[in-house]
Design a protein around this motif. Structure first.
Motif, PDB file in Angstrom:
ATOM      1  N   ILE A 122       0.867  -1.168   0.000  1.00  0.00           N
ATOM      2  CA  ILE A 122       0.000   0.000   0.000  1.00  0.00           C
ATOM      3  C   ILE A 122       0.908   1.223   0.000  1.00  0.00           C
ATOM      4  O   ILE A 122       1.636   1.462   0.970  1.00  0.00           O
ATOM      5  CB  ILE A 122      -0.925   0.023   1.235  1.00  0.00           C
ATOM      6  N   GLU A 123       0.894   1.990  -1.090  1.00  0.00           N
ATOM      7  CA  GLU A 123       1.793   3.129  -1.216  1.00  0.00           C
ATOM      8  C   GLU A 123       1.280   4.328  -0.426  1.00  0.00           C
ATOM      9  O   GLU A 123       2.052   5.029   0.237  1.00  0.00           O
ATOM     10  CB  GLU A 123       1.967   3.502  -2.689  1.00  0.00           C
ATOM     11  N   GLU A 124      -0.018   4.575  -0.525  1.00  0.00           N
ATOM     12  CA  GLU A 124      -0.634   5.692   0.186  1.00  0.00           C
ATOM     13  C   GLU A 124      -2.051   5.303   0.604  1.00  0.00           C
ATOM     14  O   GLU A 124      -2.668   4.414   0.009  1.00  0.00           O
ATOM     15  CB  GLU A 124      -0.703   6.953  -0.700  1.00  0.00           C
ATOM     16  N   GLU A 125      -2.554   5.993   1.615  1.00  0.00           N
ATOM     17  CA  GLU A 125      -3.914   5.743   2.086  1.00  0.00           C
ATOM     18  C   GLU A 125      -4.360   6.977   2.870  1.00  0.00           C
ATOM     19  O   GLU A 125      -3.551   7.600   3.567  1.00  0.00           O
ATOM     20  CB  GLU A 125      -3.935   4.498   2.976  1.00  0.00           C
ATOM     21  N   TRP A 126      -5.638   7.321   2.738  1.00  0.00           N
ATOM     22  CA  TRP A 126      -6.104   8.531   3.424  1.00  0.00           C
ATOM     23  C   TRP A 126      -7.587   8.403   3.765  1.00  0.00           C
ATOM     24  O   TRP A 126      -8.352   7.714   3.091  1.00  0.00           O
ATOM     25  CB  TRP A 126      -5.870   9.754   2.544  1.00  0.00           C
ATOM     26  N   LEU A 127      -7.960   9.059   4.855  1.00  0.00           N
ATOM     27  CA  LEU A 127      -9.356   9.102   5.286  1.00  0.00           C
ATOM     28  C   LEU A 127      -9.622  10.462   5.925  1.00  0.00           C
ATOM     29  O   LEU A 127      -8.935  10.869   6.864  1.00  0.00           O
ATOM     30  CB  LEU A 127      -9.659   7.982   6.293  1.00  0.00           C
ATOM     31  N   TYR A 128     -10.629  11.174   5.390  1.00  0.00           N
ATOM     32  CA  TYR A 128     -11.057  12.458   5.925  1.00  0.00           C
ATOM     33  C   TYR A 128     -12.556  12.401   6.191  1.00  0.00           C
ATOM     34  O   TYR A 128     -13.284  11.598   5.603  1.00  0.00           O
ATOM     35  CB  TYR A 128     -10.770  13.590   4.938  1.00  0.00           C
ATOM     36  N   ALA A 129     -13.014  13.270   7.060  1.00  0.00           N
ATOM     37  CA  ALA A 129     -14.442  13.336   7.381  1.00  0.00           C
ATOM     38  C   ALA A 129     -14.865  14.789   7.501  1.00  0.00           C
ATOM     39  O   ALA A 129     -14.052  15.671   7.802  1.00  0.00           O
ATOM     40  CB  ALA A 129     -14.742  12.577   8.667  1.00  0.00           C
ATOM     41  N   GLN A 130     -16.162  15.010   7.277  1.00  0.00           N
ATOM     42  CA  GLN A 130     -16.678  16.374   7.360  1.00  0.00           C
ATOM     43  C   GLN A 130     -18.138  16.351   7.784  1.00  0.00           C
ATOM     44  O   GLN A 130     -18.939  15.572   7.257  1.00  0.00           O
ATOM     45  CB  GLN A 130     -16.554  17.079   6.002  1.00  0.00           C
ATOM     46  N   ARG A 131     -18.469  17.204   8.741  1.00  0.00           N
ATOM     47  CA  ARG A 131     -19.852  17.376   9.162  1.00  0.00           C
ATOM     48  C   ARG A 131     -20.431  18.619   8.495  1.00  0.00           C
ATOM     49  O   ARG A 131     -19.682  19.517   8.100  1.00  0.00           O
ATOM     50  CB  ARG A 131     -19.946  17.492  10.686  1.00  0.00           C
ATOM     51  N   LYS A 138      -8.927  15.640   9.184  1.00  0.00           N
ATOM     52  CA  LYS A 138      -8.121  14.474   8.821  1.00  0.00           C
ATOM     53  C   LYS A 138      -8.253  13.405   9.892  1.00  0.00           C
ATOM     54  O   LYS A 138      -8.033  13.665  11.066  1.00  0.00           O
ATOM     55  CB  LYS A 138      -6.657  14.881   8.675  1.00  0.00           C
ATOM     56  N   LEU A 139      -8.609  12.181   9.468  1.00  0.00           N
ATOM     57  CA  LEU A 139      -8.548  11.044  10.378  1.00  0.00           C
ATOM     58  C   LEU A 139      -7.164  10.407  10.303  1.00  0.00           C
ATOM     59  O   LEU A 139      -6.539  10.169  11.314  1.00  0.00           O
ATOM     60  CB  LEU A 139      -9.645  10.038  10.045  1.00  0.00           C
ATOM     61  N   PHE A 140      -6.696  10.143   9.069  1.00  0.00           N
ATOM     62  CA  PHE A 140      -5.307   9.687   8.948  1.00  0.00           C
ATOM     63  C   PHE A 140      -4.828   9.825   7.508  1.00  0.00           C
ATOM     64  O   PHE A 140      -5.610   9.867   6.557  1.00  0.00           O
ATOM     65  CB  PHE A 140      -5.131   8.239   9.429  1.00  0.00           C
ATOM     66  N   GLU A 141      -3.507   9.902   7.377  1.00  0.00           N
ATOM     67  CA  GLU A 141      -2.817   9.824   6.087  1.00  0.00           C
ATOM     68  C   GLU A 141      -1.663   8.841   6.252  1.00  0.00           C
ATOM     69  O   GLU A 141      -0.957   8.874   7.261  1.00  0.00           O
ATOM     70  CB  GLU A 141      -2.268  11.187   5.658  1.00  0.00           C
ATOM     71  N   ARG A 142      -1.482   7.989   5.290  1.00  0.00           N
ATOM     72  CA  ARG A 142      -0.417   6.984   5.350  1.00  0.00           C
ATOM     73  C   ARG A 142       0.422   7.064   4.077  1.00  0.00           C
ATOM     74  O   ARG A 142      -0.128   7.148   2.982  1.00  0.00           O
ATOM     75  CB  ARG A 142      -1.036   5.594   5.471  1.00  0.00           C
ATOM     76  N   LYS A 143       1.743   7.039   4.243  1.00  0.00           N
ATOM     77  CA  LYS A 143       2.649   7.028   3.103  1.00  0.00           C
ATOM     78  C   LYS A 143       3.740   5.998   3.348  1.00  0.00           C
ATOM     79  O   LYS A 143       4.215   5.838   4.473  1.00  0.00           O
ATOM     80  CB  LYS A 143       3.261   8.417   2.874  1.00  0.00           C
ATOM     81  N   HIS A 153      -1.866  10.639  11.897  1.00  0.00           N
ATOM     82  CA  HIS A 153      -3.284  10.622  12.244  1.00  0.00           C
ATOM     83  C   HIS A 153      -3.698  11.937  12.899  1.00  0.00           C
ATOM     84  O   HIS A 153      -2.915  12.585  13.584  1.00  0.00           O
ATOM     85  CB  HIS A 153      -3.619   9.445  13.164  1.00  0.00           C
ATOM     86  N   GLY A 154      -4.963  12.299  12.653  1.00  0.00           N
ATOM     87  CA  GLY A 154      -5.497  13.502  13.259  1.00  0.00           C
ATOM     88  C   GLY A 154      -6.017  13.234  14.659  1.00  0.00           C
ATOM     89  O   GLY A 154      -6.253  12.083  15.049  1.00  0.00           O
ATOM     90  N   LYS A 155      -6.231  14.296  15.402  1.00  0.00           N
ATOM     91  CA  LYS A 155      -6.738  14.168  16.768  1.00  0.00           C
ATOM     92  C   LYS A 155      -8.111  13.510  16.802  1.00  0.00           C
ATOM     93  O   LYS A 155      -8.467  12.821  17.759  1.00  0.00           O
ATOM     94  CB  LYS A 155      -6.809  15.536  17.440  1.00  0.00           C
ATOM     95  N   SER A 156      -8.906  13.700  15.731  1.00  0.00           N
ATOM     96  CA  SER A 156     -10.256  13.148  15.722  1.00  0.00           C
ATOM     97  C   SER A 156     -10.261  11.624  15.610  1.00  0.00           C
ATOM     98  O   SER A 156     -11.294  10.993  15.821  1.00  0.00           O
ATOM     99  CB  SER A 156     -11.060  13.743  14.562  1.00  0.00           C
ATOM    100  N   LEU A 157      -9.099  11.027  15.287  1.00  0.00           N
ATOM    101  CA  LEU A 157      -9.036   9.562  15.260  1.00  0.00           C
ATOM    102  C   LEU A 157      -8.869   8.999  16.668  1.00  0.00           C
ATOM    103  O   LEU A 157      -9.155   7.827  16.911  1.00  0.00           O
ATOM    104  CB  LEU A 157      -7.868   9.099  14.371  1.00  0.00           C
TER     105      LEU A 157
END
Length: 455
Positions: A122-131, A138-143, A153-157
């Motif tokens: 897995i080269e990259e991975e990302w998860l964001y959320a918005q209300r 940002k929930l997390f970013e992976r490289k 990872h963001g604080k909201s994770l």
């Protein structure tokens, strides 16, 4: 619900293609719109129909969705390669990752999740959320690089039970061929479960030749579904009055004659090992059976179609003796039944396969009818049926066209990209090639018989 799906470097898809379920300014069929509490997207669509010539890449778009779902829901074994099927008509693409991204609307929150995957990792991975009314978080970013993977990872994770240290521990134990999202869900991180559950429970991907393995169980255990199926088959003129699941005790040495000899022995062995209360589902070509062991006996269940003869007497036929079109309809029926009271996003490859054009149209109308009580239901399908390419049935922002360029790469365009009045006969214009997405047939083919000389 699905807001948007994008993919690049996957089979015939080279450059990124973007498929959207976002409502535009089209005024027709307002019942196909679902309102959100966001300014963008303000409204989502209930349908998406994808047209294109054979080998244009329609199936590959759906297979990309399936590839992502399987990676998210099932993960990979420690030594299992990822091997994404990259675009093969450009040598440089084999060294580049396949990229996939989803934008989802779940429980009044927007999630953007994606990943880039190569053959090795897995080269990259990302998860964001918005209300609604809030900034995206940002929930997390992976490289990944040669030294390993880094997750930011963001604080909201973080949450009770999932401190920054715990998240770091999950990060360090996530293999390079495993999604971080999968690892978090495997550790029961409740913050990512809505996304993972969307792929597990809401998303359904149906191939052109798929059979619903749970069909017989659903017909046996859910009376409402069997009633729905009977009503559907009668409504569309199949000649079937109703369906019934019939069960009988069998002798596994005597009553399995329809299995070929090379398969029959394996089936007998599997059935002989069943314990009381256990069962298996077996499928072979068009045939499907449930076998269960109860009080020491083997019970066999199969679906029967009940007709009436000219004298009004009932005639029972195994469902596999019905036409291919009827069987296709039977195996699609659970999707339409579930749309009544469940949130579903259904991808179907070749909706019209083996179906009369009027029946394909009836299915789209039925999905809209059954889904009207549940505003969070979507149907996305590929088709060649020009009877569905109709503004009386679908909105222009629900119609898409897939076409290959001269290098064999698939490109996806929305019908909104064309200047079309709302009274235009779409199917005629489509077949005349105005929108593309049709076969390029050469009628001046050379007869090869005079190209070879006998010696």
């Amino acid at each position: 619900m699905l807001v948007q799906f994008s993919v690049s470097n996957f089979r015939s898809i080279e450059e990124e293609v973007v498929f959207k379920m976002i409502s535009d300014s089209v005024r027709e069929h307002t019942s196909h719109q679902i309102s959100t509490n966001f300014r963008t997207p303000e409204k989502l669509l209930r349908f998406g129909a994808i047209y294109g010539a054979n080998a244009s890449g329609k199936t590959n778009l759906i297979e990309a969705v399936r590839f992502a779902r399987d990676l998210i829901c099932s993960g990979r074994e420690p030594d299992e390669p990822l091997n994404p099927p990259y675009f093969r008509f450009s040598g440089s693409r084999s060294a580049e990752p396949t990229c996939i991204e989803f934008i989802l609307w779940i429980d009044n929150e927007l999630y953007t999740y994606g990943f880039a995957v190569s053959a090795r990792r897995i080269e990259e991975e990302w998860l964001y959320a918005q209300r609604p009314g809030a900034a995206e978080r940002k929930l997390f970013e992976r490289k990944s690089d040669e030294d390993g993977a880094i997750v930011d990872h963001g604080k909201s994770l973080e949450s009770p039970g999932f401190s920054g240290k715990v998240i770091t521990l999950v990060e360090t134990t996530t293999r390079n061929n495993q999604l971080f999202l999968y690892s978090l869900a495997d550790n029961n991180h409740k913050g990512v479960l809505p996304v993972v559950d969307w792929f597990r429970k809401t998303l359904t991907v149906v191939s052109a030749v798929a059979q619903q393995r749970q069909l017989l169980l659903k017909a046996r255990d859910d009376r409402r579904f069997s009633d729905f199926l009977s009503t559907l088959l009668k409504r569309v003129g199949t000649g079937i009055e109703r369906v019934e699941l019939e069960g009988r005790k069998i002798d596994i040495k005597r009553d399995l004659s329809f299995f070929p000899p090379n398969i029959k022995k394996d089936v007998q062995l599997s059935l002989s090992k069943l314990k009381d209360g256990q069962g298996i589902i077996l499928s072979m070509e068009q045939m499907q059976r449930i076998y269960e062991k109860k009080d020491g006996a083997i019970l066999e269940y199969h679906l029967q179609a009940i007709h009436k003869d000219r004298d009004g007497n009932e005639v029972s036929l195994p469902i596999e003796e019905e036409s291919d079109g009827t069987q296709r309809l039977v195996h699609l029926s659970p999707l339409f039944a579930d749309a009544i009271d469940q949130d579903k996003v259904v991808f179907i490859d070749e909706l019209d396969r083996r179906l009369h054009p009027m029946l394909s149209r009836a299915l789209v109308e039925l999905f809209n009818e059954t889904g009207s009580t549940n505003s969070n239901t979507q149907l996305i399908f590929t088709t060649h049926d020009t009877h569905l390419f109709d503004q009386d049935l679908l909105r222009r922002d629900e119609l898409w066209l897939m076409e290959k360029n001269k290098w064999g790469a698939s490109q996806l365009v929305s019908l909104l990209d064309f200047d079309i009045r709302n009274d235009v006969k779409l199917s005629r214009n489509y077949l005349q090639g105005r929108f593309g997405g049709i076969p390029k047939i050469k009628y001046d083919l050379t007869n090869g018989s005079d190209r070879y000389v006998e010696v």
